[in-house]
Design an enzyme around this catalytic site. Sequence first.
Site, short mmCIF file in Angstrom:
data_model
loop_
_atom_site.label_atom_id
_atom_site.label_comp_id
_atom_site.label_asym_id
_atom_site.label_seq_id
_atom_site.Cartn_x
_atom_site.Cartn_y
_atom_site.Cartn_z
N HIS A 375 0.81 -1.22 0.00
CA HIS A 375 0.00 0.00 0.00
C HIS A 375 0.84 1.27 0.00
CE1 HIS A 375 0.94 -0.03 4.28
NE2 HIS A 375 0.44 1.20 4.39
N ASP A 376 2.04 1.21 0.58
CA ASP A 376 2.91 2.39 0.64
C ASP A 376 4.12 2.30 -0.29
OD1 ASP A 376 1.73 4.32 2.19
OD2 ASP A 376 2.55 3.59 4.09
N LYS A 379 6.11 5.34 -1.50
CA LYS A 379 7.02 6.10 -0.64
C LYS A 379 8.48 5.86 -0.98
CE LYS A 379 3.98 6.86 3.32
NZ LYS A 379 3.74 6.62 4.77
N HIS A 404 3.31 10.23 -3.08
CA HIS A 404 3.54 8.78 -3.06
C HIS A 404 2.31 7.99 -3.51
CE1 HIS A 404 1.31 8.54 0.76
NE2 HIS A 404 1.29 7.24 0.59
N HIS A 430 -5.76 4.81 -0.45
CA HIS A 430 -5.94 4.55 0.97
C HIS A 430 -5.83 5.82 1.82
CE1 HIS A 430 -1.49 4.53 0.97
NE2 HIS A 430 -1.54 4.66 2.29
N HIS A 431 -5.66 6.98 1.16
CA HIS A 431 -5.72 8.26 1.87
C HIS A 431 -6.99 9.05 1.53
CE1 HIS A 431 -1.82 8.15 3.84
NE2 HIS A 431 -1.27 7.73 2.71
N ASP A 459 -4.31 1.23 8.74
CA ASP A 459 -3.06 1.98 8.68
C ASP A 459 -3.01 3.05 9.76
OD1 ASP A 459 -0.63 2.88 7.76
OD2 ASP A 459 -1.46 4.04 6.11
#
Length: 520
Positions: A375-376, A379, A404, A430-431, A459
């Site tokens: 998911h990240d 980054k 990201h 997801h943000h 998260d």
Amino acid sequence: MMSDDLLFLDESEEEVVEERSTWKVLIVDDEPEVHAVTKLALSDFVFQDKGIEFISAYTGAEAKRIFLEHDDIAIVLLDVVMETDDAGLQVAEFIRGEANNHFTRIILRTGQPGQAPEKHVIINYDINDYKSKTELTAQKLFTVVIATLRSYRDIMVIEENRKGLEKIIAASADLFSIHSLENFIDGIVQQLSSLLGGTQDAAYITSAVAGPRPIDNEVSSEFYVFTGKGDFANLEGRPLDRVLSGAQLDSCRQALREQEIVYADEYLVAYCNSKNMRGSLLYLSGLPRRLTDTDKRLLEIFSQNVQIAFDNVLLTKDIEDTQREIVERLGQILEKEMGGGKHIQRMTLISEMLGREYGLCQDDLDVLKLAVPLHDVGKLKVPESILLKPGKLNEEEQEIVRTHAEFGYELLKDSRRPIIKAAALLARDHHEYWDGNGYPRGLKGEEIHIFCRITALADVFDALHAKRCYKDAWPLDKVLDLIQSQRGKQFDPCLVDIMLANREKLEAICFAYPDDLPGL
């Protein structure tokens, strides 16, 4: 009435077996003497090492009740005229209709043939024989019961075959699912034992209990019970030499050594050849009869082909496990680079718990678990100096971090694999906030994929609850209070309610996967 010319089996031919199973025969007649004479005529009856268990009913209504309680009645000797002139015919209709029993053999017996003419009854009712009480001597009764039981036996073998085949077909259609391995082999064991007329115990024994081993390891010489029935039903994972001994164990070793089928009086061991490992064994005991040449040929074909199916399923499982391990290892690398301890492991388990409680199917849960570690991934583009900065980020740094989401999506979006496609969605969305105030696209409510809503909540929960180089860990109550305050704002209200209702599961996950980084 029945003749007094009764038939008894010759004592020299009678085989005495303790606690043998029985054939259930239901006598339905309003004359008690008919019950007594029938039981006397068949008192020493034995067919295929099984005697008769008699059940009596004196009215049609009582017979119907008994059929609702017993689904394994082999024969019903059914009087036509009882409380009404057609009570027996009504019972016959009930058996085939409401009780949906097409296996029990129905023999109509009547003392008044004119009231229920044979031709009419045979044509209009699903019965298997029609006898006048006056013609049914003890000898003829014995003959009729033997012939009818043979028919019932063959029908039940066919039904057992159908069930086994149905199970194999269902498992075959689901070969690539996580649980197909167990279902497929279980169906194979059932099908083979039913083809032989039934067995007491069966086991599939293999050296590949945990799937193919690493390429630099030798193939295991140990054999284990993979699945079984009867005495082997709860022995999965046990070594061969701990579940069998003596002649049975010697037969298994002979089958492995000579790569053949070993036959004994009451059991057999079939070697199943494999290109990828040492092969496997099918062990069957409690064989109901002496095997014919046709049976043995069937076993040879079956044992040759069953291992091919097993190897194919193992290969599929190995591919799935490899894919899962690659994704997990990549997630761990990302986690290490970002100084996140065991954030990924906890997030994955929390997401799985939320998804299960939300009602996601197992296939979706499997995809979600494998996608969460990525998911990240975006980054990777964010400088480490910003990611690990101890203090609060300034506005410019926050904008850099926000990039990201799109970067992670661009990195993964072109894949056609369900897991990578799901990971691309998670990386980008997801943000997003439930109320539309998130980024990068300002989605709101159910416009946000459920995977992303779940991951977002997991998260934030773990980021707040865990200690980082730039913050102290929040107490669980404080974390849940904040999440409650964001219900319907940042987070899906339904998922917030699920999280709050599963506090003990959250605590268990956090306890099982504590961070072990220096200084944390």
